[in-house]
Every structure is written in C-alpha cells, then in structure tokens.
Scaffold this motif. Structure first.
Motif, mmCIF file in Angstrom:
data_model
loop_
_atom_site.group_PDB
_atom_site.id
_atom_site.type_symbol
_atom_site.label_atom_id
_atom_site.label_comp_id
_atom_site.label_asym_id
_atom_site.label_seq_id
_atom_site.Cartn_x
_atom_site.Cartn_y
_atom_site.Cartn_z
ATOM 1 N N PHE A 149 0.850 -1.186 0.000
ATOM 2 C CA PHE A 149 0.000 0.000 0.000
ATOM 3 C C PHE A 149 0.890 1.242 0.000
ATOM 4 C CE2 PHE A 149 -1.999 -3.490 2.177
ATOM 5 C CZ PHE A 149 -3.296 -3.517 1.681
ATOM 6 N N ILE A 150 0.653 2.133 -0.941
ATOM 7 C CA ILE A 150 1.431 3.367 -1.040
ATOM 8 C C ILE A 150 0.454 4.536 -0.914
ATOM 9 C CG2 ILE A 150 3.069 4.715 -2.403
ATOM 10 C CD1 ILE A 150 3.705 2.107 -3.935
ATOM 11 N N PHE A 151 0.697 5.401 0.064
ATOM 12 C CA PHE A 151 -0.193 6.523 0.347
ATOM 13 C C PHE A 151 0.417 7.810 -0.180
ATOM 14 C CE2 PHE A 151 -1.083 3.180 3.298
ATOM 15 C CZ PHE A 151 -2.459 3.233 3.531
ATOM 16 N N ASN A 152 -0.324 8.474 -1.073
ATOM 17 C CA ASN A 152 0.110 9.752 -1.647
ATOM 18 C C ASN A 152 1.508 9.689 -2.253
ATOM 19 O OD1 ASN A 152 -2.236 11.154 -1.239
ATOM 20 N ND2 ASN A 152 -1.575 12.158 0.646
ATOM 21 N N SER A 153 1.846 8.544 -2.810
ATOM 22 C CA SER A 153 3.157 8.342 -3.454
ATOM 23 C C SER A 153 4.319 8.631 -2.504
ATOM 24 C CB SER A 153 3.297 9.234 -4.702
ATOM 25 O OG SER A 153 2.293 8.951 -5.643
ATOM 26 N N ARG A 154 4.037 8.608 -1.209
ATOM 27 C CA ARG A 154 5.055 9.032 -0.233
ATOM 28 C C ARG A 154 5.371 7.965 0.807
ATOM 29 N NH1 ARG A 154 6.607 14.348 1.517
ATOM 30 N NH2 ARG A 154 7.530 14.299 3.609
ATOM 31 N N TYR A 155 4.349 7.333 1.365
ATOM 32 C CA TYR A 155 4.547 6.363 2.436
ATOM 33 C C TYR A 155 4.070 4.990 1.982
ATOM 34 C CZ TYR A 155 4.848 10.678 5.121
ATOM 35 O OH TYR A 155 5.194 11.927 5.564
ATOM 36 N N ALA A 156 4.897 3.991 2.184
ATOM 37 C CA ALA A 156 4.557 2.641 1.752
ATOM 38 C C ALA A 156 4.678 1.657 2.902
ATOM 39 C CB ALA A 156 5.482 2.199 0.605
ATOM 40 N N ILE A 157 3.715 0.743 2.961
ATOM 41 C CA ILE A 157 3.786 -0.367 3.906
ATOM 42 C C ILE A 157 3.434 -1.641 3.153
ATOM 43 C CG2 ILE A 157 3.316 0.938 6.007
ATOM 44 C CD1 ILE A 157 0.414 0.015 5.827
ATOM 45 N N SER A 158 3.876 -2.744 3.684
ATOM 46 C CA SER A 158 3.577 -4.024 3.050
ATOM 47 C C SER A 158 2.932 -4.946 4.074
ATOM 48 C CB SER A 158 4.849 -4.667 2.482
ATOM 49 O OG SER A 158 5.801 -4.874 3.511
ATOM 50 N N GLY A 159 2.178 -5.901 3.563
ATOM 51 C CA GLY A 159 1.515 -6.862 4.419
ATOM 52 C C GLY A 159 0.090 -6.453 4.734
ATOM 53 N N ALA A 160 -0.720 -7.446 5.143
ATOM 54 C CA ALA A 160 -2.120 -7.192 5.507
ATOM 55 C C ALA A 160 -2.167 -6.660 6.929
ATOM 56 C CB ALA A 160 -2.948 -8.471 5.373
ATOM 57 N N GLN A 161 -1.755 -5.407 7.077
ATOM 58 C CA GLN A 161 -1.644 -4.798 8.399
ATOM 59 C C GLN A 161 -3.001 -4.735 9.099
ATOM 60 O OE1 GLN A 161 1.259 -3.967 9.695
ATOM 61 N NE2 GLN A 161 2.557 -4.130 7.881
ATOM 62 N N GLU A 162 -2.953 -4.614 10.413
ATOM 63 C CA GLU A 162 -4.185 -4.428 11.176
ATOM 64 C C GLU A 162 -4.817 -3.086 10.815
ATOM 65 O OE1 GLU A 162 -5.662 -6.608 13.025
ATOM 66 O OE2 GLU A 162 -4.077 -8.120 13.058
ATOM 67 N N THR A 163 -6.122 -2.987 11.011
ATOM 68 C CA THR A 163 -6.842 -1.774 10.645
ATOM 69 C C THR A 163 -6.257 -0.540 11.329
ATOM 70 O OG1 THR A 163 -8.862 -3.053 10.305
ATOM 71 C CG2 THR A 163 -9.113 -0.680 10.594
ATOM 72 N N GLY A 164 -5.830 -0.690 12.576
ATOM 73 C CA GLY A 164 -5.244 0.435 13.294
ATOM 74 C C GLY A 164 -3.986 0.973 12.637
ATOM 75 N N VAL A 165 -3.208 0.100 12.028
ATOM 76 C CA VAL A 165 -2.006 0.542 11.318
ATOM 77 C C VAL A 165 -2.399 1.361 10.098
ATOM 78 C CG1 VAL A 165 0.041 -0.222 10.049
ATOM 79 C CG2 VAL A 165 -0.662 -1.426 12.139
ATOM 80 N N PHE A 166 -3.423 0.899 9.377
ATOM 81 C CA PHE A 166 -3.884 1.669 8.229
ATOM 82 C C PHE A 166 -4.388 3.045 8.662
ATOM 83 C CE2 PHE A 166 -4.476 -2.551 6.067
ATOM 84 C CZ PHE A 166 -3.561 -2.313 5.045
ATOM 85 N N LEU A 167 -5.075 3.114 9.785
ATOM 86 C CA LEU A 167 -5.557 4.409 10.272
ATOM 87 C C LEU A 167 -4.385 5.357 10.524
ATOM 88 C CD1 LEU A 167 -8.389 3.308 12.721
ATOM 89 C CD2 LEU A 167 -8.671 4.661 10.641
ATOM 90 N N ARG A 168 -3.308 4.846 11.120
ATOM 91 C CA ARG A 168 -2.145 5.696 11.372
ATOM 92 C C ARG A 168 -1.500 6.148 10.070
ATOM 93 N NH1 ARG A 168 -1.438 1.910 15.536
ATOM 94 N NH2 ARG A 168 0.323 0.848 14.544
ATOM 95 N N MET A 169 -1.459 5.264 9.077
ATOM 96 C CA MET A 169 -0.878 5.630 7.793
ATOM 97 C C MET A 169 -1.735 6.667 7.068
ATOM 98 S SD MET A 169 1.978 4.091 7.618
ATOM 99 C CE MET A 169 2.367 4.467 5.907
#
Length: 220
Positions: free
Chosen positions: A181-201
């Motif tokens: 998952f890449i947010f605004n072409s700036r921050y990237a994370i990999s893996g099926a993270q927990e929903t709370g991690v997505f909220l922080r991103m």
C-alpha cells in the motif's frame, strides 16, 4: 488521497488487506481515496492454464500439512474482518494475468473495485477458476462490462505485456511480496496490516498531499 494497492488476485492476504483498508477508510469519512490497482504476479512462471491445486500447494508450501496451517491462519484472520474463505473449494490455482486485465477493463474506480471484489469472492469463497476466460467473462458481465468485449480482450492477449511490465517495475522498486500500500506516493507499507495501522498511515498521509518519491514507513 491517492492510495496505490499492490496486489495479486490469487493472494488471500491481499483480500484480507483490502478489507482491513476498507474498514480503516470507513472510519475516516472525510477522506475521498483515489485508488489505483497495481498488478503483482506472485507466480510469474505459472502456466497460462494454471495448475492443479494440490500440486501447487505442495510445491509452494512444502506439503499439505504445512499448507494447512498457513491457510488456516489466513482463514482466521479473514473471519475477523467479516470474510469467509473456503480454500477447500479451490481445485485449480490460476495464472492471474487475465484477471488483472479484467480489473484494468473497469471504466471507473468504482467498477474496478467491484471487479476486484468479485474476483476475490469468486476464487476464495466460491472456488471458481479465475484463470478461465469463461469465468472472467461472466464476472465482467456481472459488473457491467460487455461480455463480447471482455472475451475479445482476453483472447487477443492485448494488455498482457502491460501487466508483466508493471510487475517487473514493482519488483525493481524493491517489492518482493504483496499486499503493498502506497499513500500519496510518499509512504509505503507491506503486508495485511491491522486496521489500526492503516488508520495511522492514513492520518500520516493526510499531513501532506503533495506526491513525492516513495519512502518506506515502519508502522507499528
């Protein structure tokens, strides 16, 4: 907010990760995400006709017993976000290039999302062969695509090179697995993270809406 979803259509953790992201976005009603679907091939050497499921599982996971443990973990994680996966219904593991092409054929973001969600349900819930042209034509038709156009596109192999090239580009960027998952072409994370991690991103990405080169953020 722009979100790139790097995925494969035969990846259960991509299905789970997409659902967790959806739940996170549901908690941020003010965010209007622009979703881009970026194809990744977990099995780029898969025969065009796919492979018998038992043979694939034993080859990939090193035997039925180990595969059972891994798939059971995916089923447990899926149930926690309202998904019910039925791996026992799958008889064939597909080559996923054509299913990626089907997603490409969506004319709007909403239609592309619907096509991808339908592919995931067809494969992981119903056990359908999403590498078969007939199944892909039916899925496309159910989501508003012209069946004749879908069949023509898939049988002509138009667009296959684009999927292969995008897969290669993502590998060259350093991605070795999915989901990503890449947010605004700036921050990237990999893996099926927990929903709370997505909220922080999501909250982190909201701090700046100016696209810049991707940097990997450690969320946890």
């Amino acid at each position: 907010m722009e979100i790139d979803f790097v995925y494969d259509t035969a990846c259960p953790w991509c299905y789970i990760g997409r659902q967790r992201l959806r739940l996170a976005l549901g908690s941020r009603a003010a965010v209007a995400p622009v979703l881009r679907f970026r194809p990744f091939l977990l099995s780029p050497d898969m025969p065009r006709a796919g492979m018998e499921r038992r043979q694939y599982v034993e080859r990939k996971f090193g035997g039925a017993r180990r595969a059972g443990r891994i798939l059971e973990a995916a089923q447990t994680a899926a149930r926690q976000v309202g998904l019910d996966l039925h791996f026992e219904r799958i008889t064939r593991t597909p080559n996923t290039i054509d299913s990626h092409l089907l997603v490409f054929m969506g004319e709007t973001q909403a239609q592309r999302e619907a096509l991808l969600d339908h592919l995931y349900r067809a494969y992981f819930v119903e056990g359908r062969d999403i590498g078969a042209t007939s199944e892909l034509v039916a899925i496309g038709a159910a989501e508003g695509l012209d069946p004749a156009r879908v069949e023509e596109r898939l049988t002509s192999l138009e667009g296959v090179a684009d999927v292969v090239a995008e897969n290669a580009r993502l590998h060259n960027m350093g991605m070795s697995g999915v989901p990503g998952f890449i947010f605004n072409s700036r921050y990237a994370i990999s893996g099926a993270q927990e929903t709370g991690v997505f909220l922080r991103m999501i909250d982190l990405a909201l701090e700046t809406q100016v696209p810049e080169p991707v940097t990997h953020a450690h969320a946890g």
